[in-house]
Write an enzyme that holds these catalytic residues in place. Sequence first.
Site, PDB file in Angstrom:
ATOM      1  N   ALA A 131       0.892  -1.227   0.101  1.00  0.00           N
ATOM      2  CA  ALA A 131      -0.089   0.092  -0.008  1.00  0.00           C
ATOM      3  C   ALA A 131       0.873   1.094   0.039  1.00  0.00           C
ATOM      4  O   ALA A 131       0.197   2.383   0.377  1.00  0.00           O
ATOM      5  CB  ALA A 131      -1.056  -0.116   1.106  1.00  0.00           C
ATOM      6  N   ASP A 132       2.085   1.292  -0.261  1.00  0.00           N
ATOM      7  CA  ASP A 132       2.915   2.370  -0.361  1.00  0.00           C
ATOM      8  C   ASP A 132       4.050   2.465  -1.511  1.00  0.00           C
ATOM      9  O   ASP A 132       5.335   2.238  -1.330  1.00  0.00           O
ATOM     10  CB  ASP A 132       3.666   2.389   1.039  1.00  0.00           C
ATOM     11  N   PRO A 133       3.367   2.240  -2.811  1.00  0.00           N
ATOM     12  CA  PRO A 133       4.308   2.101  -4.060  1.00  0.00           C
ATOM     13  C   PRO A 133       4.612   3.518  -4.595  1.00  0.00           C
ATOM     14  O   PRO A 133       4.639   3.816  -5.393  1.00  0.00           O
ATOM     15  CB  PRO A 133       3.481   1.565  -4.874  1.00  0.00           C
ATOM     16  N   HIS A 134       5.394   4.314  -3.729  1.00  0.00           N
ATOM     17  CA  HIS A 134       6.069   5.534  -4.010  1.00  0.00           C
ATOM     18  C   HIS A 134       7.509   5.141  -4.706  1.00  0.00           C
ATOM     19  O   HIS A 134       7.899   4.082  -4.727  1.00  0.00           O
ATOM     20  CB  HIS A 134       6.440   6.470  -2.724  1.00  0.00           C
ATOM     21  N   ASN A 137      10.187   2.799  -3.481  1.00  0.00           N
ATOM     22  CA  ASN A 137       9.961   1.414  -3.264  1.00  0.00           C
ATOM     23  C   ASN A 137       9.635   0.518  -4.672  1.00  0.00           C
ATOM     24  O   ASN A 137       9.430  -0.591  -4.364  1.00  0.00           O
ATOM     25  CB  ASN A 137       8.510   1.234  -2.451  1.00  0.00           C
TER      26      ASN A 137
END
Length: 239
Positions: A131-134, A137
């Site tokens: 839930a954190d595909p910045h 990452n």
Amino acid sequence: AAEVYQRLIDRFAPQQKTNYVDLLNEWAVGFYTELDFRSEIDNLNAIRDVLVEGAREERLGAHAEAHAATTVDGVYVPYALEELCTARVAVTEWIDGVKLSTCEPHEIKRLTPVAQEAFLVQLLEAGIFHADPHPGNLFRKDDGQLAILDFGLVARVRSEDQDTMINAIVHLANKDFPSLVDDFIDLEILPRDTSRGTVVPLMDKALSPYIAGGGAKKFEERVRASYGIDADADLGKAV
């Protein structure tokens, strides 16, 4: 403090629907969970099991199969060295590569569909997703694969919500906006008392330019035309 604030809101601003106590509790659970690296390793293993063939069996032995085939061609999830992991330290396989955002445009274009498929498999098939595909990452490995890193923030989706999401995608593709409103109500994106007569035309106007495809530029052109915005105007300010 949140409970006192909530009582004041309930008394003097009852139209405000936010439950600040629940919001604080939800934030606290997520915050403390992210600080426990054992939870992050559990998340990594769960998603690696989804995306890397034989990952579960691999963990039972040595890491001889560290480069096993993936269920989504071109995507990779590093393994954890669990014997070295604690609540304060997470140790994983080293990935040689660079951030996807720093790659050449043709590389980004090649790997974007890979990332899309990987996240759709997580969301719609497995019910657990990163839930954190910045940009930090998502790595382009030296071998050309897309590596997904950092599993501190992972979300889970109920099977019934997965079914509703799939229905929503189908209804969106078919421009069946009344059914899409029902899907959004079931997903609790919209309240039960939503006025369909108001929302459906807005959905049509907002989403039809997107459904037509053609990329971001074409989408912008259609939005401008739909709202009568001049081609040279600042779209953000105009909207």
